[in-house]
Motif scaffolding. Structure first.
Motif, mmCIF file in Angstrom:
data_model
loop_
_atom_site.group_PDB
_atom_site.id
_atom_site.type_symbol
_atom_site.label_atom_id
_atom_site.label_comp_id
_atom_site.label_asym_id
_atom_site.label_seq_id
_atom_site.Cartn_x
_atom_site.Cartn_y
_atom_site.Cartn_z
ATOM 1 N N ALA A 1 -58.587 -12.802 -14.842
ATOM 2 C CA ALA A 1 -57.644 -12.564 -13.761
ATOM 3 C C ALA A 1 -56.757 -13.774 -13.707
ATOM 4 C CB ALA A 1 -58.570 -12.530 -12.328
ATOM 5 N N VAL A 2 -56.864 -14.629 -13.957
ATOM 6 C CA VAL A 2 -56.006 -15.962 -13.799
ATOM 7 C C VAL A 2 -54.938 -15.709 -14.701
ATOM 8 C CG1 VAL A 2 -55.700 -18.332 -14.157
ATOM 9 C CG2 VAL A 2 -57.521 -17.563 -12.666
ATOM 10 N N LEU A 3 -55.432 -15.524 -16.099
ATOM 11 C CA LEU A 3 -54.107 -15.174 -17.185
ATOM 12 C C LEU A 3 -53.407 -14.178 -16.929
ATOM 13 C CD1 LEU A 3 -53.607 -15.958 -19.864
ATOM 14 C CD2 LEU A 3 -55.304 -14.564 -20.926
ATOM 15 N N THR A 4 -54.019 -12.567 -16.374
ATOM 16 C CA THR A 4 -53.215 -11.973 -15.953
ATOM 17 C C THR A 4 -52.242 -12.225 -14.843
ATOM 18 O OG1 THR A 4 -55.006 -10.351 -16.253
ATOM 19 C CG2 THR A 4 -53.162 -9.539 -15.087
ATOM 20 N N LEU A 5 -52.810 -13.020 -13.914
ATOM 21 C CA LEU A 5 -51.726 -13.549 -12.987
ATOM 22 C C LEU A 5 -50.417 -14.360 -13.627
ATOM 23 C CD1 LEU A 5 -51.279 -13.821 -9.915
ATOM 24 C CD2 LEU A 5 -52.798 -15.753 -9.825
ATOM 25 N N LEU A 6 -50.883 -15.146 -14.491
ATOM 26 C CA LEU A 6 -49.837 -16.072 -15.392
ATOM 27 C C LEU A 6 -49.082 -15.117 -15.941
ATOM 28 C CD1 LEU A 6 -52.173 -19.055 -16.416
ATOM 29 C CD2 LEU A 6 -50.469 -18.953 -14.548
ATOM 30 N N ILE A 7 -49.511 -14.060 -16.773
ATOM 31 C CA ILE A 7 -48.562 -13.207 -17.553
ATOM 32 C C ILE A 7 -47.453 -12.404 -16.532
ATOM 33 C CG2 ILE A 7 -48.540 -11.053 -18.670
ATOM 34 C CD1 ILE A 7 -51.220 -12.157 -20.123
ATOM 35 N N ASP A 8 -48.118 -12.194 -15.361
ATOM 36 C CA ASP A 8 -47.200 -11.384 -14.482
ATOM 37 C C ASP A 8 -46.044 -12.495 -13.778
ATOM 38 O OD1 ASP A 8 -48.660 -9.254 -14.727
ATOM 39 O OD2 ASP A 8 -50.028 -9.532 -12.870
ATOM 40 N N PHE A 9 -46.788 -13.616 -13.674
ATOM 41 C CA PHE A 9 -45.428 -14.624 -13.250
ATOM 42 C C PHE A 9 -44.617 -14.849 -14.195
ATOM 43 C CE2 PHE A 9 -44.405 -19.316 -13.063
ATOM 44 C CZ PHE A 9 -43.915 -19.235 -11.681
ATOM 45 N N GLY B 1 -43.538 -12.929 -16.430
ATOM 46 C CA GLY B 1 -42.761 -11.680 -16.732
ATOM 47 C C GLY B 1 -41.706 -11.583 -15.538
ATOM 48 N N GLN B 2 -41.952 -12.321 -14.366
ATOM 49 C CA GLN B 2 -40.892 -12.435 -13.304
ATOM 50 C C GLN B 2 -39.820 -13.403 -13.508
ATOM 51 O OE1 GLN B 2 -42.729 -12.344 -9.590
ATOM 52 N NE2 GLN B 2 -44.103 -10.316 -9.732
ATOM 53 N N GLN B 3 -40.477 -14.375 -14.207
ATOM 54 C CA GLN B 3 -39.617 -15.736 -14.206
ATOM 55 C C GLN B 3 -38.510 -15.902 -15.507
ATOM 56 O OE1 GLN B 3 -39.195 -18.102 -11.710
ATOM 57 N NE2 GLN B 3 -40.660 -16.755 -10.482
ATOM 58 N N PHE B 4 -39.205 -14.989 -16.575
ATOM 59 C CA PHE B 4 -38.136 -15.124 -17.816
ATOM 60 C C PHE B 4 -37.985 -13.551 -18.024
ATOM 61 C CE2 PHE B 4 -41.088 -18.657 -17.594
ATOM 62 C CZ PHE B 4 -40.036 -19.769 -18.214
ATOM 63 N N SER B 5 -36.770 -13.480 -18.875
ATOM 64 C CA SER B 5 -36.415 -12.081 -19.269
ATOM 65 C C SER B 5 -37.062 -11.764 -20.500
ATOM 66 C CB SER B 5 -34.976 -12.251 -19.552
ATOM 67 O OG SER B 5 -34.082 -12.198 -18.276
ATOM 68 N N LEU C 1 -38.807 -11.994 -30.701
ATOM 69 C CA LEU C 1 -39.671 -13.046 -30.462
ATOM 70 C C LEU C 1 -38.725 -14.269 -30.828
ATOM 71 C CD1 LEU C 1 -43.293 -12.122 -32.007
ATOM 72 C CD2 LEU C 1 -42.514 -12.534 -29.466
ATOM 73 N N LEU C 2 -37.803 -14.042 -31.798
ATOM 74 C CA LEU C 2 -36.849 -14.904 -32.062
ATOM 75 C C LEU C 2 -35.926 -15.185 -30.903
ATOM 76 C CD1 LEU C 2 -35.828 -14.153 -35.781
ATOM 77 C CD2 LEU C 2 -37.197 -16.018 -34.988
ATOM 78 N N ALA C 3 -35.613 -14.326 -30.365
ATOM 79 C CA ALA C 3 -34.608 -14.487 -29.006
ATOM 80 C C ALA C 3 -35.404 -15.240 -28.059
ATOM 81 C CB ALA C 3 -34.195 -13.129 -28.418
ATOM 82 N N LEU C 4 -36.474 -15.439 -28.059
ATOM 83 C CA LEU C 4 -37.297 -15.992 -27.056
ATOM 84 C C LEU C 4 -37.620 -17.469 -27.372
ATOM 85 C CD1 LEU C 4 -40.000 -13.501 -25.825
ATOM 86 C CD2 LEU C 4 -38.111 -14.246 -24.455
ATOM 87 N N ARG C 5 -37.040 -18.002 -28.515
ATOM 88 C CA ARG C 5 -37.416 -19.299 -28.782
ATOM 89 C C ARG C 5 -37.126 -20.419 -27.945
ATOM 90 N NH1 ARG C 5 -33.203 -22.545 -31.600
ATOM 91 N NH2 ARG C 5 -31.309 -21.414 -31.634
ATOM 92 N N ASP C 6 -36.072 -20.411 -27.071
ATOM 93 C CA ASP C 6 -35.731 -21.482 -26.215
ATOM 94 C C ASP C 6 -36.755 -21.415 -25.008
ATOM 95 O OD1 ASP C 6 -33.619 -22.152 -27.660
ATOM 96 O OD2 ASP C 6 -32.107 -20.780 -26.384
ATOM 97 N N ALA D 1 -40.093 -20.386 -25.185
ATOM 98 C CA ALA D 1 -41.326 -19.927 -26.053
ATOM 99 C C ALA D 1 -42.194 -20.887 -25.498
ATOM 100 C CB ALA D 1 -41.281 -20.013 -27.433
ATOM 101 N N LEU D 2 -41.806 -22.278 -25.620
ATOM 102 C CA LEU D 2 -42.555 -23.225 -25.145
ATOM 103 C C LEU D 2 -42.963 -23.484 -23.797
ATOM 104 C CD1 LEU D 2 -44.087 -26.014 -25.961
ATOM 105 C CD2 LEU D 2 -42.175 -27.096 -26.083
ATOM 106 N N PRO D 3 -41.906 -23.202 -22.714
ATOM 107 C CA PRO D 3 -42.310 -23.249 -21.389
ATOM 108 C C PRO D 3 -43.103 -22.142 -21.056
ATOM 109 C CG PRO D 3 -39.813 -23.423 -21.689
ATOM 110 C CD PRO D 3 -40.536 -23.253 -22.875
ATOM 111 N N ILE D 4 -43.258 -20.906 -21.690
ATOM 112 C CA ILE D 4 -43.987 -19.833 -21.465
ATOM 113 C C ILE D 4 -45.190 -20.332 -22.107
ATOM 114 C CG2 ILE D 4 -44.689 -17.586 -22.259
ATOM 115 C CD1 ILE D 4 -41.534 -16.890 -22.323
ATOM 116 N N GLY D 5 -45.439 -20.896 -23.212
ATOM 117 C CA GLY D 5 -46.692 -21.351 -23.525
ATOM 118 C C GLY D 5 -47.392 -22.405 -22.782
#
Length: 387
Positions: free
Chosen positions: A122-130, A132-136, A146-151, A153-157
């Motif tokens: 549930a926490v992981l799903t909540l983080l994924i939803d978050f 998805g709302q904070q990043f394009s 995935l290459l377009a997300l390289r900038d 990627a680290l904050p998402i991880g």
């Protein structure tokens, strides 16, 4: 531990009377599995204690938890909007509330493990939803998106792995559920692998290293396996540290070590298997010549010795399962082999014999192999060898 024979001698010597002997036996019996009287050779290994299931009532409550949260999931999906973050938040809160009774008060093992997994999911799903709302995030996931997300990627991880680790740590401090150690290890390994990939990609972009040619991709992927291998050694080292901290396996830290060994085994085995057999990481083809079979046999022997030394079948079981499954896969896909008995067939026979033999006499084998092999100074730090 004092066995019954010692108590009988104490009665004969006048140290105890018969009533005191009986009272001690009753006290030991009421103390549960952590205190036992009887010959040492008749007691289970510390690794044999039932760590996952607490009894029939535990299984009964586990079924109830599955039904409860399945019903809650379907009901909330029907009421809440499809993209609502409230769904995961309610499931996480619900698992916490149920754990206050099942885990905090009743200490049911299997039910507690399931609740911890529900909370983590549930926490992981909540983080994924978050995220998805904070990043394009792209609608379709492929190499170019995935290459377009390289900038980002680290904050998402960091949000996904760091948030999951933090939530697991808070849950563990409250309920002391050992399976969360595995969740933390997996999240940390994923974050380390992501960081390594980003560093490698940045070096290619900056021109520090040349982009690999098509015929070099297999070597690049093979080198990338060093990341899970290093992480596997780190997780294994932490598990061994916890084992040495609790040689008698009486605390929750030993149970955490159990799950860390389960996680470390595939992280160690898969890269080492590829190195030993010369497997092509892109096509999966194995050239199992005699040298590869010898290396594989040495790897199995090494894992067996380590598992015996630290008294952990939880390290050995996934290792043998991996070797066996890969060996069976090779045998099924090598029907055209006309050289006679494939070398991996001998490996499978060896694995089967090891499983049966160790299952029947783990402590005896451990006593016969480890005691004469290791110095006394090291044996005194390892889990005790039963007489």
């Amino acid at each position: 531990m004092i066995d019954k024979a010692t108590l009988d001698r104490a009665v004969s010597a006048g140290i105890l009377d018969a009533a005191q002997r009986t009272a001690l036996l009753d006290l030991a019996a009421s103390a549960g599995p952590s205190v036992a009287l009887g010959p040492t050779s008749d007691r289970l290994s510390v690794d044999d204690q039932m760590r996952l299931v607490g009894g029939g009532n535990d299984i009964f409550v586990t079924v109830g938890i599955v039904l409860l949260f399945s019903g809650a999931l379907f009901a909330l999906q029907a009421v809440l909007p499809p993209d609502s973050m409230l769904l995961a938040a309610l499931l996480a809160a619900g698992s916490w509330v149920v754990a206050e009774i099942v885990t905090r008060q009743k200490r049911m093992r299997l039910s507690s493990t399931l609740l911890a997994l529900v909370f983590s999911a549930a926490v992981l799903t909540l983080l994924i939803d978050f995220v998805g709302q904070q990043f394009s995030l792209p609608g379709a996931i492929n190499a170019f998106s995935l290459l377009a997300l390289r900038d980002d990627a680290l904050p998402i991880g960091l949000i996904l792995a760091g948030g999951l680790i933090a939530a697991s740590a808070v849950y563990f401090m409250r309920f002391k559920v050992p399976v969360l150690a595995a969740i933390v290890a997996i999240a940390a390994t994923g974050l380390a692998f992501l960081a390594a990939v980003l560093v490698y990609y940045e070096q290619m972009i900056n021109g520090s290293i040349a982009a690999p040619a098509p015929d070099q991709l297999a070597q690049v992927v093979s080198n990338a396996l060093s990341i899970p291998l290093v992480c596997g050694f780190v997780v294994f080292a932490v598990a061994v540290f916890l084992d040495l901290h609790d040689r008698e396996r009486q605390t929750v830290w030993s149970d955490c070590a159990f799950w860390l060994h389960v996680v470390s085994a595939p992280l160690l085995v898969h890269p080492l298997f590829i190195l030993a057999t010369g497997q092509d990481v892109l096509s999966g083809r194995i050239e199992p010549g005699m040298s590869a079979s010898v290396m594989l046999g040495l790897m199995i022997a090494g894992f067996v010795l380590v598992a015996l030394a630290i008294d952990r079948r939880s390290l050995l079981a996934p290792t043998l399962a991996y070797f066996g499954s890969v060996g069976i896969y090779y045998l099924v896909n090598s029907a055209a082999n006309t050289t006679g008995i494939p070398p991996f067939a001998l490996i499978l026979l060896t694995i089967g014999a090891i499983v049966i033999l160790f299952g029947a006499g783990w402590q005896r084998i451990r006593r016969l192999i480890i005691r004469p092999l290791l110095p006394t100074s090291l044996l005194e730090r390892l889990p005790p060898i039963k007489a």
